[in-house]
Motif scaffolding. Structure first.
Motif, mmCIF file in Angstrom:
data_model
loop_
_atom_site.group_PDB
_atom_site.id
_atom_site.type_symbol
_atom_site.label_atom_id
_atom_site.label_comp_id
_atom_site.label_asym_id
_atom_site.label_seq_id
_atom_site.Cartn_x
_atom_site.Cartn_y
_atom_site.Cartn_z
ATOM 1 N N GLY A 182 0.894 -1.165 -0.106
ATOM 2 C CA GLY A 182 -0.161 -0.185 -0.176
ATOM 3 C C GLY A 182 0.887 1.153 -0.058
ATOM 4 N N ASP A 183 2.256 1.147 0.023
ATOM 5 C CA ASP A 183 3.242 2.103 -0.128
ATOM 6 C C ASP A 183 3.335 2.706 -1.397
ATOM 7 N N ARG A 184 2.896 3.843 -1.710
ATOM 8 C CA ARG A 184 3.131 4.753 -3.128
ATOM 9 C C ARG A 184 4.470 4.611 -3.454
ATOM 10 N N ASP A 185 5.506 4.704 -2.439
ATOM 11 C CA ASP A 185 6.840 4.606 -3.037
ATOM 12 C C ASP A 185 7.202 3.271 -3.929
ATOM 13 N N LEU A 186 6.364 2.152 -3.552
ATOM 14 C CA LEU A 186 6.645 0.958 -4.189
ATOM 15 C C LEU A 186 5.751 0.688 -5.290
ATOM 16 N N THR A 187 4.458 1.151 -5.177
ATOM 17 C CA THR A 187 3.393 0.771 -6.281
ATOM 18 C C THR A 187 3.509 1.748 -7.480
ATOM 19 N N VAL A 188 4.168 3.050 -7.351
ATOM 20 C CA VAL A 188 4.423 3.709 -8.310
ATOM 21 C C VAL A 188 5.429 2.971 -9.353
ATOM 22 N N LEU A 189 6.122 2.226 -8.924
ATOM 23 C CA LEU A 189 7.145 1.425 -9.879
ATOM 24 C C LEU A 189 6.497 0.470 -10.678
ATOM 25 N N LYS A 190 5.086 -0.048 -10.353
ATOM 26 C CA LYS A 190 4.242 -1.209 -10.954
ATOM 27 C C LYS A 190 5.112 -2.333 -11.366
ATOM 28 N N ASN A 191 6.310 -2.209 -11.496
ATOM 29 C CA ASN A 191 7.070 -3.483 -12.073
ATOM 30 C C ASN A 191 8.645 -3.335 -11.926
ATOM 31 N N TYR A 192 9.298 -4.236 -11.421
ATOM 32 C CA TYR A 192 10.688 -4.279 -11.121
ATOM 33 C C TYR A 192 11.283 -5.568 -11.590
ATOM 34 N N MET A 193 12.077 -5.574 -12.754
ATOM 35 C CA MET A 193 12.553 -6.872 -13.141
ATOM 36 C C MET A 193 11.666 -7.999 -13.533
ATOM 37 N N GLY A 194 10.686 -7.632 -13.894
ATOM 38 C CA GLY A 194 9.679 -8.636 -14.274
ATOM 39 C C GLY A 194 8.560 -8.847 -12.885
#
Length: 132
Positions: free
Chosen positions: A106-118
């Motif tokens: 639920g952390d926007r700092d993470l969810t903004v990425l949407k995807n990281y290395m698949g």
């Protein structure tokens, strides 16, 4: 499906909604929880601060961790620095190390990425609607 669950989702699961549905998927054996010692320590630390130590539901969850119930643990993770808050990198490091399919946060700092290395990064609602 291998999933890393951010602390905010894990803690929110005690109050219902989509976070609880994510944890229920784990308890039903439909997803495998990916964990590291720092993640479990943070879960326990936050829940302790909330006064949940000794509560039956927390004890049941800790017992599932001890039994390694639908969980994958790793002691070795790569050093990754991609999130604004350095403390959140541990979730991405765990996901990469255990080849997780998704991080639920639920952390926007993470969810903004949407995807990281698949690895998909979803909110609890997005995860439940898409993968469950």
């Amino acid at each position: 499906m291998r999933v890393v669950v951010d602390t905010n989702v894990f803690v929110s699961s005690f109050f219902g909604g989509y976070p609880r549905k994510v944890i229920d998927l784990w308890k039903k054996g439909e997803i495998a929880l990916c964990l590291t010692s720092p993640i479990v320590q943070e879960y326990v630390e936050v829940l302790s601060r909330m006064g949940l130590v000794g509560e039956p539901e927390l004890e049941d969850l800790l017992d599932l961790f001890r039994k390694n119930f639908n969980a994958l643990f790793t002691a070795k993770t790569p050093k990754i620095e991609v999130v604004r808050d350095p403390d959140d990198n541990k979730f991405i490091e765990c996901a990469v190390a255990l080849k997780a399919d998704c991080i639920v946060s639920g952390d926007r700092d993470l969810t903004v990425l949407k995807n990281y290395m698949g690895i998909s990064i979803s909110t609890p609602k997005q995860f439940v609607l898409k993968f469950a």
